[in-house]
Design a protein around this motif. Structure first.
Motif, PDB file in Angstrom:
ATOM      1  N   ALA A  94       0.833  -1.201   0.000  1.00  0.00           N
ATOM      2  CA  ALA A  94       0.000   0.000   0.000  1.00  0.00           C
ATOM      3  C   ALA A  94       0.871   1.254   0.000  1.00  0.00           C
ATOM      4  O   ALA A  94       0.579   2.233  -0.690  1.00  0.00           O
ATOM      5  N   GLU A  95       1.959   1.229   0.760  1.00  0.00           N
ATOM      6  CA  GLU A  95       2.865   2.373   0.805  1.00  0.00           C
ATOM      7  C   GLU A  95       3.585   2.539  -0.531  1.00  0.00           C
ATOM      8  O   GLU A  95       3.797   3.668  -0.997  1.00  0.00           O
ATOM      9  N   GLU A  96       3.939   1.428  -1.150  1.00  0.00           N
ATOM     10  CA  GLU A  96       4.577   1.476  -2.465  1.00  0.00           C
ATOM     11  C   GLU A  96       3.641   2.103  -3.479  1.00  0.00           C
ATOM     12  O   GLU A  96       4.037   2.974  -4.278  1.00  0.00           O
ATOM     13  N   LEU A  97       2.376   1.697  -3.458  1.00  0.00           N
ATOM     14  CA  LEU A  97       1.381   2.262  -4.368  1.00  0.00           C
ATOM     15  C   LEU A  97       1.190   3.745  -4.092  1.00  0.00           C
ATOM     16  O   LEU A  97       1.077   4.554  -5.019  1.00  0.00           O
ATOM     17  N   TYR A  98       1.187   4.118  -2.824  1.00  0.00           N
ATOM     18  CA  TYR A  98       0.990   5.518  -2.463  1.00  0.00           C
ATOM     19  C   TYR A  98       2.145   6.390  -2.960  1.00  0.00           C
ATOM     20  O   TYR A  98       1.929   7.491  -3.465  1.00  0.00           O
ATOM     21  N   ARG A  99       3.366   5.905  -2.803  1.00  0.00           N
ATOM     22  CA  ARG A  99       4.521   6.683  -3.273  1.00  0.00           C
ATOM     23  C   ARG A  99       4.422   6.948  -4.769  1.00  0.00           C
ATOM     24  O   ARG A  99       4.683   8.061  -5.231  1.00  0.00           O
ATOM     25  N   TYR A 100       4.036   5.931  -5.532  1.00  0.00           N
ATOM     26  CA  TYR A 100       3.884   6.127  -6.973  1.00  0.00           C
ATOM     27  C   TYR A 100       2.726   7.067  -7.292  1.00  0.00           C
ATOM     28  O   TYR A 100       2.754   7.787  -8.292  1.00  0.00           O
TER      29      TYR A 100
ATOM     30  N   ARG B  32       0.238   7.800   3.991  1.00  0.00           N
ATOM     31  CA  ARG B  32      -1.171   7.517   3.774  1.00  0.00           C
ATOM     32  C   ARG B  32      -2.043   8.100   4.888  1.00  0.00           C
ATOM     33  O   ARG B  32      -3.181   8.481   4.657  1.00  0.00           O
ATOM     34  N   GLU B  33      -1.515   8.159   6.081  1.00  0.00           N
ATOM     35  CA  GLU B  33      -2.269   8.771   7.180  1.00  0.00           C
ATOM     36  C   GLU B  33      -2.464  10.261   6.919  1.00  0.00           C
ATOM     37  O   GLU B  33      -3.560  10.800   7.112  1.00  0.00           O
ATOM     38  N   ALA B  34      -1.406  10.932   6.468  1.00  0.00           N
ATOM     39  CA  ALA B  34      -1.511  12.359   6.147  1.00  0.00           C
ATOM     40  C   ALA B  34      -2.447  12.565   4.955  1.00  0.00           C
ATOM     41  O   ALA B  34      -3.193  13.550   4.906  1.00  0.00           O
ATOM     42  N   PHE B  35      -2.405  11.627   4.007  1.00  0.00           N
ATOM     43  CA  PHE B  35      -3.304  11.730   2.861  1.00  0.00           C
ATOM     44  C   PHE B  35      -4.758  11.629   3.306  1.00  0.00           C
ATOM     45  O   PHE B  35      -5.621  12.368   2.811  1.00  0.00           O
ATOM     46  N   GLU B  36      -5.034  10.715   4.228  1.00  0.00           N
ATOM     47  CA  GLU B  36      -6.406  10.555   4.704  1.00  0.00           C
ATOM     48  C   GLU B  36      -6.894  11.846   5.374  1.00  0.00           C
ATOM     49  O   GLU B  36      -8.064  12.256   5.189  1.00  0.00           O
TER      50      GLU B  36
END
Length: 274
Positions: free
Chosen positions: A135-141, A160-164
């Motif tokens: 999930a973190e890999e997908l988020y970085r991309y 991802r927490e900051a994104f939420e």
């Protein structure tokens, strides 16, 4: 343009842009345009060539090309695409009735966040929830969906927490008026297409579009969504996952792989990209 091994996206990213993601395409447009300046910038745009209601095929090509190059292309290809999109965006700005500038990085961040939300939703639908590492890999991309334009890397939420937190704050800023609501309802119900199309497919397209939208957007559009609708939609997405699992990799990537090759041909031959 040569692609090195280091520039090949990981499998998690390739999976997330399956062609079946097009089922959620209209829902993603609704999310992007639910910010009033973006909605007015598109609905009132004088640049007809970029309007989905005026040129649906061309607009679809440019949008899918953008996603394909942003997530699958090389850094050099993303640079070329940025220059081409910037050239088109210079014409997209207005002061009345709602100020809008297509170069506004804050609004571009919102659009990129919507695109990323779509990527994550489709990945979960087709493959299930990924591990925290994937999930973190997908988020970085996912940051490339913004940084391929004017969004600076440090503008993309750190994790991802900051994104939420950013996303939940963005939901509070959703606003539609009569202009944007009418535009987006026409898109949802396919009313901008020739008469037989909305008659044959409009109801199903509306159902699928609403299914991929969070409730906040449904409410703003003025549609009802019942528990029965949700159960039916869940059956629909389970079917998408089963179909996706039966497809060979090239078929899963279509049409994104097609538009990436088309982009490379256009660059090589000097043809317009946008």
């Amino acid at each position: 343009m040569t692609v090195t091994l280091e520039e090949i996206p990981p499998k998690t990213v390739r999976d997330s842009i399956s062609g079946l993601a097009l089922a959620a395409a209209a829902a993603n447009v609704v999310m992007q345009l639910a910010r009033l300046p973006v909605g007015h910038g598109v609905a009132n745009s004088k640049v007809d060539s970029g309007r989905v209601d005026k040129h649906p095929i061309k607009r679809t090509r440019t949008t899918l090309t953008y996603i394909a190059v942003a997530l699958l292309g090389t850094d050099e290809e993303r640079k070329v695409l940025r220059q081409e999109v910037n050239r088109a965006h210079r014409q997209v700005r207005s002061k009345e009735p709602v100020p809008y500038n297509a170069f506004d990085p804050e609004l571009q961040l919102w659009v990129a966040a919507c695109l990323y939300q779509g990527v994550e939703i489709i990945h979960d639908v087709l493959y299930g929830e990924p591990s925290p590492e994937l999930a973190e890999e997908l988020y970085r991309y996912g940051s490339r969906l913004g940084t391929t334009l004017q969004v600076k890397p440090d503008m993309w939420p750190a994790d991802r927490e900051a994104f939420e937190e950013y996303w939940q704050d963005g939901l509070k800023k959703i606003e539609m008026d009569d202009v944007t609501r009418r535009y987006l309802r026409d898109l949802t119900e396919l009313r901008f297409l020739p008469a037989p199309v909305p008659l044959l497919f409009g109801r199903h397209h509306t159902f699928v579009t609403l299914g991929f939208l969070p409730q906040r957007f449904r409410d703003e559009l003025g549609y009802k969504w019942t528990p029965r609708d949700q159960r039916r939609f869940d059956r629909h997405t389970r079917l998408l996952g089963r179909v996706n699992g039966l497809l060979p990799a090239p078929a899963r990537l279509f049409p994104f792989n097609f538009y990436l090759r088309d982009f490379r041909r256009r660059v090589k031959t000097g043809r317009p990209v946008v």
